[in-house]
Design an enzyme around this catalytic site. Structure first.
Site, PDB file in Angstrom:
ATOM      1  N   SER A  34       2.049  17.226  64.762  1.00 55.82           N
ATOM      2  CA  SER A  34       1.749  16.779  66.129  1.00 55.82           C
ATOM      3  C   SER A  34       1.387  15.283  66.198  1.00 55.82           C
ATOM      4  O   SER A  34       1.610  14.646  67.237  1.00 55.82           O
ATOM      5  CB  SER A  34       0.620  17.628  66.707  1.00 55.82           C
ATOM      6  OG  SER A  34      -0.512  17.567  65.874  1.00 55.82           O
ATOM      7  N   ALA A 102      -1.277  14.271  58.092  1.00 56.25           N
ATOM      8  CA  ALA A 102      -1.925  14.930  56.948  1.00 56.25           C
ATOM      9  C   ALA A 102      -2.943  15.925  57.478  1.00 56.25           C
ATOM     10  O   ALA A 102      -3.425  15.804  58.615  1.00 56.25           O
ATOM     11  CB  ALA A 102      -2.615  13.899  56.066  1.00 56.25           C
ATOM     12  N   GLU A 122       8.672  16.605  53.037  1.00 55.66           N
ATOM     13  CA  GLU A 122       7.767  15.447  53.203  1.00 55.66           C
ATOM     14  C   GLU A 122       7.525  14.762  51.858  1.00 55.66           C
ATOM     15  O   GLU A 122       7.493  13.539  51.776  1.00 55.66           O
ATOM     16  CB  GLU A 122       6.434  15.903  53.812  1.00 55.66           C
ATOM     17  CG  GLU A 122       6.569  16.296  55.275  1.00 55.66           C
ATOM     18  CD  GLU A 122       5.304  16.910  55.859  1.00 55.66           C
ATOM     19  OE1 GLU A 122       5.149  16.852  57.079  1.00 55.66           O
ATOM     20  OE2 GLU A 122       4.486  17.465  55.107  1.00 55.66           O
ATOM     21  N   LYS A 140      -9.852  14.681  59.815  1.00 66.60           N
ATOM     22  CA  LYS A 140      -9.169  14.819  58.519  1.00 66.60           C
ATOM     23  C   LYS A 140      -9.649  13.829  57.467  1.00 66.60           C
ATOM     24  O   LYS A 140      -9.157  13.832  56.348  1.00 66.60           O
ATOM     25  CB  LYS A 140      -7.667  14.617  58.735  1.00 66.60           C
ATOM     26  CG  LYS A 140      -7.007  15.853  59.301  1.00 66.60           C
ATOM     27  CD  LYS A 140      -6.429  15.620  60.641  1.00 66.60           C
ATOM     28  CE  LYS A 140      -5.694  16.831  61.147  1.00 66.60           C
ATOM     29  NZ  LYS A 140      -4.271  16.557  61.276  1.00 66.60           N
TER      30      LYS A 140
HETATM   31  O1  LIG Z   1       1.953  18.147  56.554  1.00 62.33           O
HETATM   32  C1  LIG Z   1       2.290  18.388  57.683  1.00 62.33           C
HETATM   33  C2  LIG Z   1       3.338  19.359  58.032  1.00 62.33           C
HETATM   34  O2  LIG Z   1       3.807  19.981  56.876  1.00 62.33           O
HETATM   35  C3  LIG Z   1       1.631  17.667  58.816  1.00 62.33           C
HETATM   36  O3  LIG Z   1       1.800  16.302  58.629  1.00 62.33           O
HETATM   37  C4  LIG Z   1       0.170  18.026  58.819  1.00 62.33           C
HETATM   38  O4  LIG Z   1       0.065  19.443  58.921  1.00 62.33           O
HETATM   39  C5  LIG Z   1      -0.572  17.366  59.963  1.00 62.33           C
HETATM   40  O5  LIG Z   1      -0.131  17.865  61.182  1.00 62.33           O
HETATM   41  P1  LIG Z   1      -0.785  17.446  62.568  1.00 62.33           P
HETATM   42  O6  LIG Z   1      -0.427  16.016  62.784  1.00 62.33           O
HETATM   43  O7  LIG Z   1      -0.157  18.381  63.570  1.00 62.33           O
HETATM   44  O8  LIG Z   1      -2.275  17.671  62.452  1.00 62.33           O
END
Ligand SMILES: O=C(CO)[C@H](O)[C@H](O)COP(=O)(O)O
Length: 268
Positions: A34, A102, A122, A140
């Site tokens: 997202s 992340a 990724e 995070k």
């Molecule tokens: O590693 C990922 C997907 O595999 C995303 O980058 C991670 O989950 C972060 O997602 P978001 O920006 O929705 O918090």
């Protein structure tokens, strides 16, 4: 999701794109999730203002990211379509810079990724990049992996062996050669279940995901290596020593850009 969280994702993404996607950038890796949606929003603005390299090619890391690139009218290319350049450090890169989200980032910029199940591609794209730049909201940002992200380490596995791999992971000891790798005595591995489909999540690559809970991770590179050694493990959602910068949007509206703690020490 609160407006504050969305705002912080957006400001981190916009700042990282403005810093790194200069007209000199020819090949750009686009992460998944997202937060990356905001990065592509900013790319679209730059494109409309003629501030991008007219020959810019974007490398997707998932089906979602491919869609984002297409919807923004940007040109996409698969990793395999790009020429491989030998870099000064003896690496092989095709991509100038990759911008990705992340799930958690520690003080060395080791990251947990794969909350969205895209960590195999990724990691392939990050590995082929001169620079990996992470973007995230304040939830995070941590010192030790596992402090904030409690859903476990995403591990993509072959559906042919998920039960054996689960058992093997759950028998992993927390100690190795006298040092503690993670907090819990033994990992607990859960097969990730789909939300609007009965049964497990199936990744873009046709595999399953185990979310492996270990508590705090004291030695991310060692845990990454240990899990990766199990036959049938396709990729581990620990990205050790891959990112060179992480941009966080704070809850007060400010933005912080961090580099690995050891790099700061070297520069002092
Ligand atoms: O590693 C990922 C997907 O595999 C995303 O980058 C991670 O989950 C972060 O997602 P978001 O920006 O929705 O918090």
């Amino acid at each position: 999701m609160s407006d504050l969280v969305e705002q912080s994702k957006r400001s981190a993404a916009f700042a990282a794109v403005d810093k790194h996607v200069l007209p000199s950038v020819r090949v750009l890796g686009i992460g998944s999730g997202s937060t990356v949606v905001y990065a592509v929003d900013r790319l679209l603005e730059l494109k409309n203002n003629n501030q991008l390299n007219p020959k810019l090619v974007c490398v997707p890391t998932s089906f979602q990211s491919k869609q984002l690139i297409a919807d923004a009218g940007l040109q996409a290319a698969d990793l395999d379509d790009l020429p491989i350049l030998d870099d000064a450090q003896g690496g092989f890169t095709s991509i100038d810079v990759t911008i990705d989200g992340a799930d958690e980032v520690d003080s060395e910029l080791n990251a947990i990724k794969g909350g969205g199940g895209a960590h195999l591609r990724e990691k392939l794209v990050a590995n082929a990049s001169n620079k990996l730049v992470l973007i995230a909201d304040y939830r995070k940002d941590s010192q030790v992996l596992g402090e904030k992200w409690s859903k476990g380490i995403p591990v993509e596995v072959s559906p042919l062996a998920w039960r054996t791999i689960t058992r093997q992971l759950e028998h992993m000891p927390c100690m190795q050669k006298g040092s503690r790798l993670f907090e819990d005595e033994h990992p607990v591995a859960n097969l990730r279940q789909a939300v609007r489909k009965a049964g497990p999540v199936v990744t873009d690559n046709g595999n399953f995901i185990l979310d492996v809970c270990v508590g705090n991770i004291y030695d991310p590179p060692a845990v990454e290596r240990l899990f990766k050694m199990i036959p049938g493990v396709i990729e581990v959602g620990i990205f050790s020593n891959m990112a060179s910068e992480a941009w966080f949007g704070n809850s007060d509206g400010s933005i912080v850009c961090r580099i690995p703690k050891s790099e700061i020490k070297k520069r002092e």
